[in-house]
Design an enzyme around this catalytic site. Structure first.
Site: not given
Ligand code: MOS
Length: 738
Positions: A240, A704
């Site tokens: 993440f 995302e």
């Molecule tokens: Mo993501 S926050 O670009 O791993």
């Protein structure tokens, strides 16, 4: 090239799924090389000060203890050049144990190594550190940090037209300040490193989103030539963003392993996930948005303050998406960082956009309400034809369709806009909507494809699968190009010795690996045809252009009975295998078009005022992310992002004690995340329009996108249910009580 397989888009199971559920997938901490010893960190209990003394005698007297290291005796660790461009960027610029200064609670102040894990942990508890307080008080909140350290500006700002004058002249305006709470990534798999030296070479088994970035950083920080560093990460249990850049535990493990001449394992305890490996920082965002009476946006100002640490600068770019989402002639976007006595923040799923769209899409909802306009209608009136800043055409933009499809599925037309007006028994329903958006990037990548004597195709790339489905997507692309069934394709990732691939950040991996993998698969197919038609080949004298692969069998166009399997061909040519590379670069059309992903979220909340109970009962999300390569792993990404967004909106907050700067809820009992019982019905639709300018298959990226805007959709629904505009996340129930 498209084959009869039509496997692109199919929701096939993860190719590594069986290895994961049967425990055969080995994660970083699962490595136990011979002679392994265990390190355990000692972390500062104060957030600001100097180390006066470190007493290590008791710890060193314990059985099995091999040593205790701190700023007084740590072997050399250099600074990382911290250059984003070269990929040598670490999470915290200050190397561990640099001097006697303490900047945040949880900072490494010592590390113990012992022959067993239990010995190392017990010894770490016996290391006694005495601190001298700094004269300045601890500053761990926005107010105290601003007073103590002021603000820093590092770019990302934008200005168009005259936003102040347009604001003054506008008929309808909203001036509101929103805050978002610090959040912790908390991947299921803890950060861990096993470092193994063999002579002058070091191999790291690590949980990382960036094999190659980590390799660069270790080489620089330990003063080792790059080719002597290997990083392996075949399986990763989530990241993440918390594993995008290398953190101190990794370089500590490497330095200790070199010092001891034995492999060292160091993992980051759950509680130090809150302090030592990044977090999403606290943000305070002031939004001033104004429109004319017809609902045309006239002025948008988005001013962000976010906290950073005293050892590095990380800016939460909340206003980035504001520059692109709406057509507005007068715009001002600013970002300021405020250093505080906290661990260094970092990228967390949709950095900037997740908190930024919370503020922007709530402010837009407030403005639409002031205009007595439906919030979808308001948005549709203000969507830009061209990308507003560079005036480039969109590569592909179906945001209006997202709103239309979502409205129909959600039943938005039945919404009574008056807050508190939609009752269902003892509960009041709230319906909210918001837009979603995230960039669409493609970077350089290399991949290798190899037909082997056993009839399989081995595809390798020096990227990593952090749990998102990269293994499976690569297998599908290779299958589509070669017509080999996916069961006969082996994908190998997670090793810096492989052709270099991208880091798993920015939702870029799928779009980045596709062109390289497809080209490698095509190149190896052509190489196979060439050897097959050579003088000693099984199809000698035939024109390679007349050959094709059908289900992994070479077929001759002019006489379809003339066919050779891949093993037959290789064996006849006395070849053990045949391989080829594919390479691709950044999107060649990046300057001609503006690339973004879009979406629309609809949320239903149920508010029971008698019980003071708030739940999210229903989410509809319609996403425009280009072509979907795997319907199942893509859906998983969105489910996870929506739930993470639900947590961000209603539950998640890393709480710093303002007096001590310590994280109070550094564990899963006190840091609240959604459970199954909190999980609403989630209706996710991918429009699945291929992006004609993104490259073969037209996939953009989805990791995302799902978490952008969902916070605002839920917060807007809470307002619709309760009549309360809570502008400070998380919206815990007490903020709804009078
Ligand atoms: Mo993501 S926050 O670009 O791993």
């Amino acid at each position: 090239m498209s084959s009869a397989l039509n496997i692109i888009g199919q929701g096939i199971n993860r190719v590594e799924g069986r290895a994961k559920v049967t425990g055969r997938a080995n994660y970083a901490a699962d490595n136990h090389p011979p002679g392994l010893v265990y390190a355990f960190g000692v972390h500062s209990t104060v957030a600001s000060g100097r180390i006066a003394t470190i007493a290590t005698e008791e710890a060193r007297a314990l059985p099995g203890v091999l040593g205790v290291w701190h700023h007084g005796n740590i072997p050399p660790i250099f600074r990382s050049p911290n250059d984003h461009g070269s990929g040598t960027k670490v999470g915290e610029a200050r190397p561990p144990f640099e001097d006697d200064r303490v900047y945040y609670a949880g900072q490494y102040v010592a590390v113990v190594a012992a022959t067993t894990f239990e010995q190392a942990r017990a010894a770490a508890q016996l290391v006694s550190v005495r601190y001298e307080d700094e004269p300045d008080p601890v500053a761990a909140t926005m107010e105290s940090a601003l007073a103590a350290h002021g603000e820093i500006s590092r770019g990302g700002d934008a200005r168009r037209g005259d936003p102040e004058a347009a604001w003054d002249a506008a008929a309808v305006k909203i001036d509101a300040t929103y805050t978002t709470a610090p959040e912790v990534h908390h991947p299921l798999e803890l950060h861990a490193t096993v470092a193994v030296w063999q002579g002058d070479d070091v191999v790291l088994h690590d949980s990382t989103q960036s094999l190659n970035g980590e390799r660069n950083a270790i080489a620089k920080m330990l003063g080792v030539p790059l080719e002597r560093v290997t990083v392996k990460a075949p399986y990763i249990g989530g990241g993440f963003g918390g594993k995008l850049f290398m953190w101190n535990h990794t370089v500590i493990a490497c330095a200790l392993a070199r010092e001891l001449g034995r492999p060292v394992k160091l993992y980051v305890e759950r509680r130090h996930q809150s302090t030592s490996v990044g977090h999403r920082p606290f943000t305070r965002q002031r939004l001033r948005v104004a429109a004319d009476e017809a609902g045309k946006l006239l002025s948008v100002r988005h001013e962000t303050h976010s906290l950073t640490s005293l050892v590095d600068e990380f800016q939460e770019g909340c206003g980035g998406v504001t520059r692109a989402l709406y057509e507005v002639a007068n715009l001002g976007v600013t970002h300021r960082m405020v250093p505080a006595n906290i661990g260094t923040p970092t990228s967390m799923r949709a950095p900037g956009a997740a908190p930024g769209l919370f503020a922007l899409e709530c402010a837009v909802d407030e403005l639409a309400q002031a205009l007595r306009l439906d919030p979808i209608e308001f948005r549709l009136r203000n969507l830009p034809e061209l990308e507003p800043e560079r005036k480039l055409p969109w590569s592909s933009n179906h945001l209006p369709e997202c709103f239309a499809v979502g409205s129909a599925r959600f039943g938005w037309a039945r919404r009574d806009p008056a807050p508190g007006s939609m009752r269902d028994g003892s509960e009041i329903l709230g319906w909210g909507v918001a837009g979603a958006s995230w960039g669409a990037h493609r970077g350089p990548c290399a991949a290798r494809a190899e037909f082997r004597l056993d009839g399989t195709l081995r595809v390798s790339c020096g990227t990593q699968d952090i749990g998102t489905g990269t293994y499976t997507v690569i297998a599908q692309v290779a299958a589509e190009v070669t017509s080999l069934p996916v069961e006969r394709i082996t994908v190998v990732l997670g090793d810096t010795r492989l052709p270099p691939g991208p880091n798993s950040g920015g939702s870029q991996v799928t779009a980045t690996v596709i062109p390289a993998v497809a080209e490698a698969a095509r190149n190896v197919t052509q190489a196979l045809f060439r050897v097959a038609t050579r003088r000693n080949g099984p199809l000698a004298g035939k024109d390679p252009k007349q050959l094709s692969l059908l289900g992994g069998v070479i077929v001759y166009a002019e006489d379809p009975t003339l066919r050779r399997t891949i093993p037959e061909t290789l064996a006849a040519c006395r070849l053990g295998s045949i391989d080829a590379e594919g390479r691709s670069g950044p999107n060649p059309e990046a300057q001609k078009y503006a690339f973004r992903c879009f979406g629309a979220h609809f949320a239903e909340v149920r508010w029971d005022p008698g019980l003071a109970r708030l739940r999210v009962s229903r989410i509809v999300s319609v996403l425009d992310a280009g072509r979907i390569i795997n319907a199942k792993t893509a859906l998983s990404q969105i489910h996870g992002a929506l739930l993470m967004g639900l947590g961000m909106t209603l539950m998640e907050e890393s709480v710093y004690d303002p007096r001590t700067g310590r994280v109070v809820n550094d564990n899963f009992a006190d840091y609240h995340i959604p459970t199954h019982a909190d999980t609403p019905e989630m209706d996710v639709v991918f429009l699945d329009h291929p992006d004609p300018h993104m490259g073969e298959f037209g996939a953009r990226g989805i990791g995302e996108l799902g978490i952008t805007g969902i916070t605002a959709a839920i917060a807007n629904a809470v307002h619709h249910a309760t009549g309360k505009r809570v502008r400070d996340l998380p919206i815990v129930t007490e903020k709804l009580l009078d």
